[in-house]
Design a protein around this motif. Sequence first.
Motif, PDB file in Angstrom:
ATOM      1  N   MET A  72       0.888  -1.210  -0.032  1.00 26.00           N
ATOM      2  CA  MET A  72      -0.021  -0.050   0.008  1.00 26.00           C
ATOM      3  C   MET A  72       0.914   1.307  -0.158  1.00 26.00           C
ATOM      4  SD  MET A  72      -3.057  -1.106  -0.073  1.00 26.00           S
ATOM      5  CE  MET A  72      -3.956   0.253   0.223  1.00 26.00           C
ATOM      6  N   VAL A  73       0.782   1.902  -1.114  1.00 28.00           N
ATOM      7  CA  VAL A  73       1.530   3.386  -1.220  1.00 28.00           C
ATOM      8  C   VAL A  73       0.795   4.415  -0.611  1.00 28.00           C
ATOM      9  CG1 VAL A  73       2.555   4.719  -2.908  1.00 28.00           C
ATOM     10  CG2 VAL A  73       2.448   2.174  -3.002  1.00 28.00           C
ATOM     11  N   ALA A  92       2.099   5.708  -9.811  1.00 35.48           N
ATOM     12  CA  ALA A  92       2.442   4.959  -8.652  1.00 35.48           C
ATOM     13  C   ALA A  92       1.661   3.642  -8.844  1.00 35.48           C
ATOM     14  CB  ALA A  92       1.981   5.708  -7.315  1.00 35.48           C
ATOM     15  N   THR A  93       0.090   3.944  -9.205  1.00 44.59           N
ATOM     16  CA  THR A  93      -0.680   2.672  -9.593  1.00 44.59           C
ATOM     17  C   THR A  93       0.073   1.580 -10.547  1.00 44.59           C
ATOM     18  OG1 THR A  93      -2.548   4.066  -9.181  1.00 44.59           O
ATOM     19  CG2 THR A  93      -2.911   1.840 -10.000  1.00 44.59           C
ATOM     20  N   ARG A  94       0.817   2.161 -11.553  1.00 45.80           N
ATOM     21  CA  ARG A  94       1.277   1.228 -12.393  1.00 45.80           C
ATOM     22  C   ARG A  94       2.259   0.424 -12.422  1.00 45.80           C
ATOM     23  NH1 ARG A  94       1.371   4.324 -18.354  1.00 45.80           N
ATOM     24  NH2 ARG A  94      -0.934   4.565 -18.687  1.00 45.80           N
ATOM     25  N   GLY A  97       3.294  -4.662  -8.056  1.00 48.58           N
ATOM     26  CA  GLY A  97       3.176  -5.112  -6.601  1.00 48.58           C
ATOM     27  C   GLY A  97       2.497  -3.999  -5.959  1.00 48.58           C
ATOM     28  N   VAL A  98       1.951  -2.898  -6.315  1.00 45.39           N
ATOM     29  CA  VAL A  98       1.475  -1.861  -5.585  1.00 45.39           C
ATOM     30  C   VAL A  98      -0.060  -2.434  -5.569  1.00 45.39           C
ATOM     31  CG1 VAL A  98       0.259   0.249  -5.712  1.00 45.39           C
ATOM     32  CG2 VAL A  98       2.506   0.021  -6.495  1.00 45.39           C
ATOM     33  N   ARG A  99      -0.575  -2.440  -4.488  1.00 45.51           N
ATOM     34  CA  ARG A  99      -1.771  -2.869  -4.044  1.00 45.51           C
ATOM     35  C   ARG A  99      -2.928  -1.853  -3.897  1.00 45.51           C
ATOM     36  NH1 ARG A  99      -1.484  -6.350   0.922  1.00 45.51           N
ATOM     37  NH2 ARG A  99      -3.239  -5.441   1.364  1.00 45.51           N
ATOM     38  N   GLY A 100      -2.519  -0.766  -3.860  1.00 46.15           N
ATOM     39  CA  GLY A 100      -3.333   0.353  -3.637  1.00 46.15           C
ATOM     40  C   GLY A 100      -2.617   1.698  -3.380  1.00 46.15           C
ATOM     41  N   VAL A 101      -2.998   2.671  -3.650  1.00 42.89           N
ATOM     42  CA  VAL A 101      -2.614   4.086  -3.491  1.00 42.89           C
ATOM     43  C   VAL A 101      -3.292   4.854  -2.543  1.00 42.89           C
ATOM     44  CG1 VAL A 101      -1.655   5.937  -4.733  1.00 42.89           C
ATOM     45  CG2 VAL A 101      -1.326   3.953  -5.423  1.00 42.89           C
TER      46      VAL A 101
END
Length: 115
Positions: A72-73, A92-94, A97-101
Amino acid sequence: MKNPWHAWILLGGCLCGVAAPPLRAQVPPEPPQAAAPEQPDDAWITTRIRAALVPLQRDGHADVRVATAAGMVTLEGSVDSPITRDRVVELATRVWGVRGVEAQALQVAGTAPYP
């Protein structure tokens, strides 16, 4: 003395495949299966996002701090326009491994905090 044609007949039979065993179709070996990629760690995600934001920060369009916890970013700081804010969130979303922003703390300069 043997017939000289006898040797040629035997040689011709071997070359034509008369005495050769039947050919078998060769099956190519299967490629090794790749292991499932591991989930990247938080430091890797943060670094990739910071790298993606370098052009915006270098040109003075954004001043963003990035933190990642369990994929989670969280984005904090300021940007110069709502379009730049949307671009920062998209970059950031792209990242893999990012699950959410979480971008509520990301403010457009000269405006109230984003709801």
